[in-house]
Write an enzyme that holds these catalytic residues in place. Sequence first.
Site, short mmCIF file in Angstrom:
data_model
loop_
_atom_site.label_atom_id
_atom_site.label_comp_id
_atom_site.label_asym_id
_atom_site.label_seq_id
_atom_site.Cartn_x
_atom_site.Cartn_y
_atom_site.Cartn_z
CG HIS A 1 -0.55 -1.42 6.38
ND1 HIS A 1 0.46 -0.92 5.61
CD2 HIS A 1 -1.68 -0.93 5.88
CE1 HIS A 1 -0.04 -0.14 4.69
NE2 HIS A 1 -1.36 -0.13 4.81
CB SER B 1 -0.03 3.66 4.19
OG SER B 1 -1.27 4.20 3.79
CG HIS C 1 2.69 8.06 2.73
ND1 HIS C 1 3.07 9.02 1.81
CD2 HIS C 1 1.40 7.76 2.42
CE1 HIS C 1 2.05 9.27 1.00
NE2 HIS C 1 1.03 8.52 1.35
CB CYS D 1 -4.92 -1.59 4.06
SG CYS D 1 -4.83 0.22 4.08
CB CYS E 1 -0.88 -0.05 1.26
SG CYS E 1 -1.80 1.44 1.63
#
Length: 360
Positions: free
Chosen positions: A59, A40, A43, A162, A38
């Site tokens: 995750h 994220s 990031h 997610c 993902c």
Amino acid sequence: MKAAVLREVNKPLEIEDVQHGDPGPREVLVRTVAAGVCHSDLHFQNGAYPYALPVVLGHESAGVVEAVGDMVHYVKPGDRVITCLSAFCGHCEHCLTGHMSLCQAPELQRAPGEPPRLAKNGEAINQFLNLSSFAEYMLVHEHAIAKIREDMPLDRAALIGCGVTTGVGAVIHTAKVEPGSMVAVIGCGGVGLAAVNGAAIAGAVRVIAIDQVPSKLELARTFGATDLVNAAEVDPVQAVRELTGGGVHHAFEAIGLKVTAQQAFKMVGRGGTATIIGMIPVGTMVEIHGPELLAEKKLQGSNMGSNRFRVDMPRFVDFYLQGKLHLDEMISGRIGLADVNDAFAQLQTGEVARNVILFE
Ligand SMILES: NC(=O)c1ccc[n+]([C@@H]2O[C@H](COP(=O)([O-])OP(=O)(O)OC[C@H]3O[C@@H](n4cnc5c(N)ncnc54)[C@H](O)[C@@H]3O)[C@@H](O)[C@H]2O)c1
Ligand SMILES: [Zn+2]
Ligand SMILES: [Zn+2]
């Protein structure tokens, strides 16, 4: 076990041999079968969001229960589960008022002084968002998993961990889109495509997908987009206003940029709501034009689709198996754990929907 460890911000993840602990009270050891990559994760890898290092990232995952600790009644070895970073305590104000995705109770992690869940030859390795899915096993709190039916393929189930829960949930839970609404979604990655799909499921009469990559726009059509806007060619705010005669009821930002968050607010009509899903970097301010608030326009954030994931995830599995959720089309590539850095590089191009790491 093999795990992808981030030791230094902006450096490639290293595949290392890491040890997991034995499940303690209320803990579950899950054998990871699939993990999506993902945005994220990126990031945190590049430092836009800081995290304690070293850490095993990942995750968005699904797997099979390997072992359970004391007092775990919800699952048994062999059960198939989807993980969720929104681990909930069940007794704080957020949990008790039905906003479990806002729970931040520390008891979902091991207490300081207890042996860590993850370690390498005695060195503690941090667990990422209660999960750390880029590893062959995950040792998690029992409140970080949802049990699912046996006939659900786990590579597609991982996406629900997610991206799907976030995108669909933003539409149906955070924004509560009504049938007949006009919706715009900015950004057609895994999360944005799930929001497009969620809007279609919610009965939106118009779903306008916005991206800069033509292949992503075409993909969005498969997920239920009725109109496509290429933001590299036209001003997306003006395009949406023209398509809808004044603006949408709901706009969703699924990228994580100041400029697109501001576009989302500008493209909603009077009384409309802009919902920001993307993770805007720490320190970045988002500006809106004050007088537009007189039109009762709203700006809100959405965390993990305001989920109640133990209820939502089995429903999303049913939606997939009924052909309503388009998870087959969301997987751009099936890769190995060692390819995770290539998947990060691909995320930066915007060309992929989701790469999924397979552990078997
Ligand atoms: N709020 C939450 O709980 C939550 C959960 C998961 C992910 N996220 C965040 O959601 C965002 C999207 O995640 P993802 O995995 O789908 O990302 P992604 O990288 O797969 O997709 C981003 C998409 O945006 C497009 N894009 C980039 N710049 C654009 C621009 N200026 N205009 C139009 N389109 C543009 C890209 O082409 C790509 O298709 C990220 O910020 C991620 O961190 C938030
Ligand atoms: Zn995610
Ligand atoms: Zn709680």
